[in-house]
Design an enzyme around this catalytic site. Structure first.
Site, short mmCIF file in Angstrom:
data_model
loop_
_atom_site.label_atom_id
_atom_site.label_comp_id
_atom_site.label_asym_id
_atom_site.label_seq_id
_atom_site.Cartn_x
_atom_site.Cartn_y
_atom_site.Cartn_z
N ASP A 163 0.95 -1.19 0.18
CA ASP A 163 0.05 -0.02 -0.07
C ASP A 163 0.88 1.25 0.07
O ASP A 163 1.61 1.46 1.05
CB ASP A 163 -0.88 0.00 1.14
CG ASP A 163 -2.12 -1.00 1.31
OD1 ASP A 163 -1.72 -2.08 0.63
OD2 ASP A 163 -3.02 -0.84 1.83
N LYS A 231 -7.21 3.00 -3.69
CA LYS A 231 -7.61 3.26 -2.32
C LYS A 231 -7.55 4.65 -1.82
O LYS A 231 -6.71 5.67 -2.15
CB LYS A 231 -6.35 2.69 -1.22
CG LYS A 231 -6.74 2.60 0.02
CD LYS A 231 -5.40 1.92 0.70
CE LYS A 231 -5.54 2.14 2.35
NZ LYS A 231 -4.41 1.34 2.91
N LYS A 267 -10.39 0.23 -2.80
CA LYS A 267 -10.38 0.13 -1.24
C LYS A 267 -10.70 1.36 -0.61
O LYS A 267 -9.91 2.35 -0.48
CB LYS A 267 -9.11 -0.61 -0.74
CG LYS A 267 -8.97 -0.62 0.65
CD LYS A 267 -7.37 -1.19 0.94
CE LYS A 267 -7.43 -1.21 2.64
NZ LYS A 267 -5.94 -1.74 2.72
#
Length: 331
Positions: A163, A231, A267
């Site tokens: 991430d 995300k 996400k």
């Protein structure tokens, strides 16, 4: 989610290659991003609000709860993290409710790079992925060589997913090619010597991007650069995931897939705490992208506190009563 980035079909690869001119230079990328349709903020917010009113009951709700549990990235990202805390979190991820082995496993355990090896060992054979934040999370304020070293260390330790955070300052100054090249470089750093690669989730920190138009632009920029997931947030700022922003990102993924044939995951992270909230997001995914995205391969919740509420609601459905406050662990 497989540990290798899915191979795209020839048609999809060709369609993606046909967009290479969009990223040929800074001017071309700027023209493309600013040529995207402007976001109708009122319409976006109204659509998100309407989807949030959908109600599901009984067996459909039970299915949604289990699906949401299976999509959670259970996370600990604190300076006081210890190997013991990480192992305890991994145990909870494998068996979220030790009294009920029918509860699904979570999708991943997310930790800092120095805790990846601990999580990998604790999750061995479980099928749960290890995700690691990298690139000077959460601010992203570091030189590129430092960010790449951070990523490579996490991948070498066994991370299945990375991430990363974008340089919001560069993006807001309009330095789009700089952000594009950084995402590409991190994507390359996710590769392993055996030909496999960790999946790359690109975090935008949407609460700092100022406008919906910027969210649409950065979504396309990240996908063009090779993001496997986009995300919303780090969960470390005041404004994190919101329904309108998530809906906008889902629409960008839909349009990118239509243009290229390439499937990208989404996400939302931060601020999603209740089962009711999770169901709203699942409805949004289904209405915008359809069933192919309703799996942990393509949709995740970055919301550790959400798991406890899902477990409480799950037990309420099965027993007709709520458990006491000590039914679930406080992570």
């Amino acid at each position: 989610m497989p540990n290798t980035v899915p191979a795209y079909g020839k048609e999809a690869a060709g369609r993606l290659a046909s967009m290479a001119d969009v990223t040929a230079d800074d001017g071309a990328l700027r023209r493309f991003l600013h040529g995207l349709p402007g976001v109708d903020a009122v319409g976006l917010q109204a659509r998100a609000a309407t989807l949030g009113t959908r109600s599901i009951k009984t067996t459909a709700k039970a299915y949604a709860i289990d699906l949401a549990i299976s999509m959670i990235d259970l996370t600990t990202l604190e300076g006081a993290d210890t190997p013991g805390k990480v192992r305890a979190l991994c145990a909870k991820g494998v068996h979220p409710d030790p009294t009920d082995r029918t509860v699904p496993k979570v999708a991943a355990i997310c930790v800092y790079p120095d805790m990846v090896a601990t999580a990998k060992e604790a999750l061995s054979g479980s099928g749960i992925h290890v995700a690691s934040v990298a690139t000077a999370f959460p601010a992203g304020r570091a030189a590129l060589p430092v960010k790449l070293a951070d990523t490579r260390d996490a991948v070498a330790a066994g991370a299945d997913e990375i991430d990363m955070v974008i340089d919001r300052g560069a993006f807001l100054r309009g330095r789009y090619m700089e952000v594009f090249e950084e995402i590409k470089a991190v994507k390359e750093a996710c590769a392993r010597p055996d030909g496999t690669a960790a999946h790359l989730k690109v975090i935008f920190e949407t609460g700092e991007l100022e406008t919906y138009d910027n969210v649409r632009r950065v979504s396309w920029l990240a996908m063009l650069a090779g993001a496997d997931f986009i995300k919303t947030s780090t969960g470390k700022v005041a404004v994190n995931a919101t329904p309108p922003v998530t809906l906008l990102m889902l629409e960008a993924v839909r349009d990118f897939h239509a243009a290229t044939g390439v499937q990208v995951g989404v996400k939302p992270a931060g601020g999603i705490r209740t089962t009711k909230d999770a169901v709203k997001y699942l409805v949004m995914v289904n209405e915008t992208l359809g069933e192919p995205w309703l799996t942990a391969d393509w949709f995740r919740f970055g919301a550790s506190s959400l798991l406890n509420d899902l477990l409480m609601q799950r037990q309420k459905l099965s027993t007709g009563r709520y458990s006491g406050p000590d039914y679930v662990t406080v992570d």
